[in-house]
Design an enzyme around this catalytic site. Structure first.
Site, short mmCIF file in Angstrom:
data_model
loop_
_atom_site.label_atom_id
_atom_site.label_comp_id
_atom_site.label_asym_id
_atom_site.label_seq_id
_atom_site.Cartn_x
_atom_site.Cartn_y
_atom_site.Cartn_z
CE LYS A 173 -1.99 -2.64 3.24
NZ LYS A 173 -2.29 -3.17 4.45
CD GLU A 176 -8.07 -5.72 -8.23
OE1 GLU A 176 -8.43 -5.52 -9.28
OE2 GLU A 176 -8.67 -5.16 -7.08
CG ASP A 181 -4.72 -1.35 6.63
OD1 ASP A 181 -3.81 -1.82 6.10
OD2 ASP A 181 -6.03 -1.77 6.50
CE LYS A 225 -6.35 -2.28 3.29
NZ LYS A 225 -6.69 -3.06 4.22
N1 HSE Z 1 -4.55 -5.79 8.48
C1 HSE Z 1 -5.27 -5.41 7.36
C2 HSE Z 1 -6.69 -5.60 7.59
C3 HSE Z 1 -4.71 -6.43 6.45
O1 HSE Z 1 -6.84 -6.13 8.78
O2 HSE Z 1 -7.39 -5.54 6.75
C4 HSE Z 1 -5.06 -6.17 4.80
O3 HSE Z 1 -4.53 -5.22 4.64
#
Ligand code: HSE
Length: 346
Positions: free
Chosen positions: A131, A155, A227, A231
């Site tokens: 990412k 992807e 995270d 995204k």
């Molecule tokens: N730690 C991330 C999650 C993994 O829980 O979605 C995938 O990016």
């Protein structure tokens, strides 16, 4: 057509890819005329292999499954090729596709961004599940790929192999995507689900998510929303044509949400979800990550456990919602395969 593939990073995702390439070898050849020869692997912890005639995949999977390193590869490989840095591996290998699957560093995007740029400058297309480079340097890397007549595909960076970018690029081609809203982190969705459906407290639910391998070893990136932030920036810049930086996006995680908050929302007919949201309006793209109380009628409210989902608001098709895995060995290995197949099709 045969493609020579080099892997950078051979942890869970890399081994998932190798497993799929081995198990589906005949199917991929018969269905798509696609043949893969893995000619190089470089992994910081496990070592490096360069084998121009093709690496014996079952032998590598057996070694790594037994906790051994690539130095123990049972066939003849020059000693020097077993200790190369990934940057040197990229230079030495004749792979035409590099699959970059190292860990995300969301602050710098390195060392992966350096690997990716080097591979593109040397005429190799790149597919990645990382990412960092996609969130921080997508435009620059994509321009570099185009200048060199190559592909840079991502992807696996959002919702693992659940085909978000393929959906937008192929199935929804011709639509303008105006808005996206999704559950983009499996760990936090798992924690919120456990708190609501089993009355678990936040701490034990997080510990269980770690035990089951959803959460990062340091779960701060999950629970504080970083995270999901990476995204949402990727989705903003790739699907909505934005140029957002991570610092442009307000971000709040779920660490302050208590079981009492979850229960109170439930009593009102709502459900807490950590939502990544991005919108194009009057020519500008804005985004956010925050916990939201969704009415149960929202398709995202029914997405439970470690599953991810994304609703895309389009001009021709209205709202499309896609739900599926957001992580996993075979799921993210498949994301890499789907991008390799896209390179093959061009
Ligand atoms: N730690 C991330 C999650 C993994 O829980 O979605 C995938 O990016």
């Amino acid at each position: 057509m045969e493609h020579k593939i080099g892997l950078i990073g051979c942890g869970t995702v890399g081994q998932g890819l190798l497993q799929i390439l081995q198990d589906k070898k005949d199917y991929l050849r018969d269905a798509f005329g696609f043949e893969a020869k893995v000619v190089a692997i470089a992994d910081k912890l496990k070592g490096t292999l360069i084998v121009p005639e093709g690496i014996d995949i079952p032998a590598v999977l057996e070694l790594l499954g037994a906790g051994k390193g690539l130095a123990d590869y049972p066939k003849a490989v020059p000693e020097q090729a077993k200790s190369l840095d990934p940057l040197d591996m990229i230079e030495r290998t004749d792979a035409d596709i590099i699959a970059e699957m190292t860990y995300t560093d969301i602050k710098t995007g390195e060392p992966a961004t350096g690997y990716i740029k080097k591979a593109l400058r040397l005429g190799k297309s790149v597919v990645t599940s990382n990412k960092g480079p996609a969130a921080l340097h997508y435009r620059e890397i994509q321009d570099l790929a185009r200048q060199n007549g190559l592909q840079f595909r991502i992807e696996g960076t959002v919702m693992s192999g659940t085909p978000v970018f393929h959906l937008a690029e192929c199935g929804l081609a011709g639509n303008a995507v105006r808005e996206v809203k999704g559950i983009l982190n499996g760990t936090t969705n798992f924690i919120l689900t456990k708190m609501e459906t089993e009355g678990m407290d936040y701490g034990p639910a997080l510990a269980l998510a770690q035990k089951l391998g959803y959460a990062e070893a340091d779960p701060t990136a999950d629970v504080e929303g970083f995270d999901a932030l990476a995204k949402v920036v990727i989705l903003s810049n790739v699907l909505l044509g934005g140029a957002l930086k991570t610092s442009d996006v307000p971000c709040k995680g779920i660490s302050a949400i208590t079981k009492a908050d979850v229960e109170a929302a439930k009593a009102q007919g709502f459900r807490y979800k950590l939502i990544g949201h991005a919108k194009r309006e009057h020519g500008a793209v804005t985004a956010s990550v925050s916990p939201q109380k969704l009415p149960l009628s929202d398709p995202l409210a029914g997405v439970m456990g470690a599953q991810n989902a994304l609703s895309l608001e389009t001009d021709l098709m209205g709202k499309i919602t896609i739900q599926g895995a957001g992580a996993g060995k075979l799921e993210t290995g498949f994301a890499i395969l789907s991008d390799i197949l896209a390179v093959h099709r061009r």
